[in-house]
Motif scaffolding. Structure first.
Motif, PDB file in Angstrom:
ATOM      1  N   ASP A   1       0.812  -1.216   0.000  1.00 32.87           N
ATOM      2  CA  ASP A   1       0.000   0.000   0.000  1.00 32.87           C
ATOM      3  C   ASP A   1       0.849   1.272   0.000  1.00 32.87           C
ATOM      4  OD1 ASP A   1       0.892  -0.710   2.550  1.00 32.87           O
ATOM      5  OD2 ASP A   1      -0.651   0.486   3.530  1.00 32.87           O
ATOM      6  N   ARG A   2       2.153   1.131   0.252  1.00 30.29           N
ATOM      7  CA  ARG A   2       3.039   2.302   0.256  1.00 30.29           C
ATOM      8  C   ARG A   2       3.796   2.456  -1.069  1.00 30.29           C
ATOM      9  NH1 ARG A   2       3.894   2.675   5.893  1.00 30.29           N
ATOM     10  NH2 ARG A   2       1.978   1.888   6.848  1.00 30.29           N
ATOM     11  N   LEU A   3       3.756   1.430  -1.899  1.00 28.30           N
ATOM     12  CA  LEU A   3       4.536   1.467  -3.140  1.00 28.30           C
ATOM     13  C   LEU A   3       3.929   2.440  -4.146  1.00 28.30           C
ATOM     14  CD1 LEU A   3       5.227  -2.339  -3.738  1.00 28.30           C
ATOM     15  CD2 LEU A   3       6.785  -0.643  -2.749  1.00 28.30           C
TER      16      LEU A   3
ATOM     17  N   ALA B   1      23.300  -2.530  -1.783  1.00 30.79           N
ATOM     18  CA  ALA B   1      24.635  -2.435  -2.383  1.00 30.79           C
ATOM     19  C   ALA B   1      25.226  -1.038  -2.207  1.00 30.79           C
ATOM     20  CB  ALA B   1      24.583  -2.799  -3.866  1.00 30.79           C
ATOM     21  N   CYS B   2      24.422  -0.003  -2.451  1.00 30.00           N
ATOM     22  CA  CYS B   2      24.927   1.376  -2.330  1.00 30.00           C
ATOM     23  C   CYS B   2      24.301   2.122  -1.155  1.00 30.00           C
ATOM     24  CB  CYS B   2      24.702   2.140  -3.623  1.00 30.00           C
ATOM     25  SG  CYS B   2      22.957   2.464  -4.040  1.00 30.00           S
ATOM     26  N   PHE B   3      23.398   1.448  -0.407  1.00 30.39           N
ATOM     27  CA  PHE B   3      22.787   2.003   0.808  1.00 30.39           C
ATOM     28  C   PHE B   3      21.970   3.264   0.535  1.00 30.39           C
ATOM     29  CE2 PHE B   3      26.753  -0.154   2.046  1.00 30.39           C
ATOM     30  CZ  PHE B   3      26.198  -1.207   2.766  1.00 30.39           C
ATOM     31  N   ARG B   4      21.448   3.376  -0.663  1.00 28.62           N
ATOM     32  CA  ARG B   4      20.555   4.480  -0.991  1.00 28.62           C
ATOM     33  C   ARG B   4      19.179   4.165  -0.422  1.00 28.62           C
ATOM     34  NH1 ARG B   4      18.404   8.961  -2.204  1.00 28.62           N
ATOM     35  NH2 ARG B   4      17.959   9.635  -4.338  1.00 28.62           N
ATOM     36  N   THR B   5      18.549   5.153   0.211  1.00 32.90           N
ATOM     37  CA  THR B   5      17.218   4.990   0.779  1.00 32.90           C
ATOM     38  C   THR B   5      16.248   5.937   0.091  1.00 32.90           C
ATOM     39  OG1 THR B   5      18.122   4.358   2.937  1.00 32.90           O
ATOM     40  CG2 THR B   5      15.837   5.093   2.876  1.00 32.90           C
ATOM     41  N   LEU B   6      15.098   5.392  -0.314  1.00 26.54           N
ATOM     42  CA  LEU B   6      14.076   6.191  -0.984  1.00 26.54           C
ATOM     43  C   LEU B   6      12.830   6.295  -0.124  1.00 26.54           C
ATOM     44  CD1 LEU B   6      14.189   4.671  -4.600  1.00 26.54           C
ATOM     45  CD2 LEU B   6      15.370   6.704  -3.770  1.00 26.54           C
ATOM     46  N   GLY B   7      12.354   7.507   0.090  1.00 29.04           N
ATOM     47  CA  GLY B   7      11.054   7.687   0.731  1.00 29.04           C
ATOM     48  C   GLY B   7       9.978   7.497  -0.316  1.00 29.04           C
ATOM     49  N   LEU B   8       9.326   6.350  -0.291  1.00 34.83           N
ATOM     50  CA  LEU B   8       8.401   5.989  -1.372  1.00 34.83           C
ATOM     51  C   LEU B   8       7.209   6.936  -1.474  1.00 34.83           C
ATOM     52  CD1 LEU B   8       8.420   2.110  -0.919  1.00 34.83           C
ATOM     53  CD2 LEU B   8       9.609   3.458  -2.649  1.00 34.83           C
ATOM     54  N   TRP B   9       6.859   7.594  -0.366  1.00 37.05           N
ATOM     55  CA  TRP B   9       5.713   8.507  -0.398  1.00 37.05           C
ATOM     56  C   TRP B   9       5.953   9.703  -1.324  1.00 37.05           C
ATOM     57  CZ3 TRP B   9       9.100   7.691   3.566  1.00 37.05           C
ATOM     58  CH2 TRP B   9       9.923   8.758   3.922  1.00 37.05           C
TER      59      TRP B   9
ATOM     60  N   ILE C   1      10.659   3.272   9.522  1.00 36.68           N
ATOM     61  CA  ILE C   1      10.144   4.424   8.794  1.00 36.68           C
ATOM     62  C   ILE C   1       8.653   4.216   8.574  1.00 36.68           C
ATOM     63  CG2 ILE C   1      10.308   5.789   6.686  1.00 36.68           C
ATOM     64  CD1 ILE C   1      13.175   5.046   6.451  1.00 36.68           C
ATOM     65  N   ARG C   2       7.857   5.012   9.211  1.00 36.28           N
ATOM     66  CA  ARG C   2       6.413   4.792   9.272  1.00 36.28           C
ATOM     67  C   ARG C   2       5.766   4.761   7.891  1.00 36.28           C
ATOM     68  NH1 ARG C   2       2.321   8.333   9.294  1.00 36.28           N
ATOM     69  NH2 ARG C   2       3.777  10.065   9.474  1.00 36.28           N
ATOM     70  N   ASP C   3       6.179   5.668   7.001  1.00 38.11           N
ATOM     71  CA  ASP C   3       5.528   5.776   5.705  1.00 38.11           C
ATOM     72  C   ASP C   3       6.093   4.831   4.653  1.00 38.11           C
ATOM     73  OD1 ASP C   3       3.702   7.743   6.495  1.00 38.11           O
ATOM     74  OD2 ASP C   3       5.211   9.300   6.282  1.00 38.11           O
ATOM     75  N   GLY C   4       7.025   3.990   5.014  1.00 40.02           N
ATOM     76  CA  GLY C   4       7.571   3.023   4.067  1.00 40.02           C
ATOM     77  C   GLY C   4       8.736   3.583   3.280  1.00 40.02           C
ATOM     78  N   ALA C   5       9.749   2.763   3.042  1.00 41.55           N
ATOM     79  CA  ALA C   5      10.911   3.194   2.278  1.00 41.55           C
ATOM     80  C   ALA C   5      11.506   2.004   1.561  1.00 41.55           C
ATOM     81  CB  ALA C   5      11.954   3.846   3.188  1.00 41.55           C
TER      82      ALA C   5
END
Length: 229
Positions: A27-29, A102-110, A93-97
């Motif tokens: 539901d967060r994607l 491999a590169c430790f990149r984090t995306l805030g999917l919201w 992360i409450r809103d999903g990420a």
């Protein structure tokens, strides 16, 4: 940074784990129209490369009585998993990420999900960021994005020119080759079954024939050759 992707069963298992992690926050994607993969990317074809039971857990697999019971595929989760993304635990992360391990990149999917979509799938309120490019969002050195990182082509020992592929391209190639091997194996088994049925159906054929030692050794050698092939 090179990722071990050449072993098909391991690559499939890692893909399944990333898919499951992303599926857990379905539901967060972002919606599929929020994702902009490369033009050459064909998700429908890639799904055909996967085994029929790929999306079925081992506990559920034995309970399914018919192919109609197969679970629905979450295309957004599968697309992101194919490009190396997995999910962060919702407790962090409450809103999903999504994260690349491999590169430790984090995306805030919201940020990439359309804020309001009607029943026809039309965007009423767009996302904060227009679209999510699952390749470009990796860091520059990430093997999922950078073919040189994945292939180590800067090594002086590589005197032969080889085709450089990023990790996501290698995953698709491995899945395609594995699919080809499975189909070829099915063809061989079908041909052997037809040949055996043809022999048994011949007049005068004795199914319970007792072979002497020389015949048995010849049969074993033929079977060994088939296995090696």
């Amino acid at each position: 940074f090179k990722l071990p992707l050449s072993h098909a069963p391991t690559t499939r298992q890692a893909l399944r784990e990333r898919y499951d992690a992303l599926f857990s926050i379905s539901d967060r994607l972002p919606y599929m129209h929020n994702l902009h993969p490369p033009e050459a990317f064909d998700l429908d074809t890639i799904i055909q490369y996967l085994p029929k039971d790929f999306f079925i857990s081992s506990t559920v697999r034995a309970e399914l009585a018919s192919p109609e019971a197969l679970p629905e595929i979450n295309c957004a989760a599968l697309t992101m998993a194919l490009f190396g993304w997995t999910a962060r635990p919702e407790t962090k992360i409450r809103d999903g990420a999504a994260v690349c391990e491999a590169c430790f990149r984090t995306l805030g999917l919201w940020l990439f999900k359309s804020k309001d979509v009607n029943e026809a799938g039309e965007i009423i309120r767009p996302a904060t960021i227009n679209y999510l490019d699952p390749v470009d969002q990796h860091r520059e050195y990430c093997p999922w994005k950078n073919a040189k990182s994945q292939n180590g082509s800067g090594n002086a020992r590589n005197s032969v020119q080889t085709l450089e592929l990023a990790a996501w391209q290698i995953v698709i190639r491995v899945l395609k080759n594995d699919y080809g091997l499975r189909e070829a194996g099915k063809g061989i088994e079908d041909e052997k079954s037809r040949a055996a049925a043809d022999i048994i159906s011949r007049p005068g054929h004795a199914v319970d024939r007792n072979y002497d030692d020389e015949d048995a050794e010849s049969i074993r050698e033929e079977k060994d050759k088939e296995r090696w092939a």
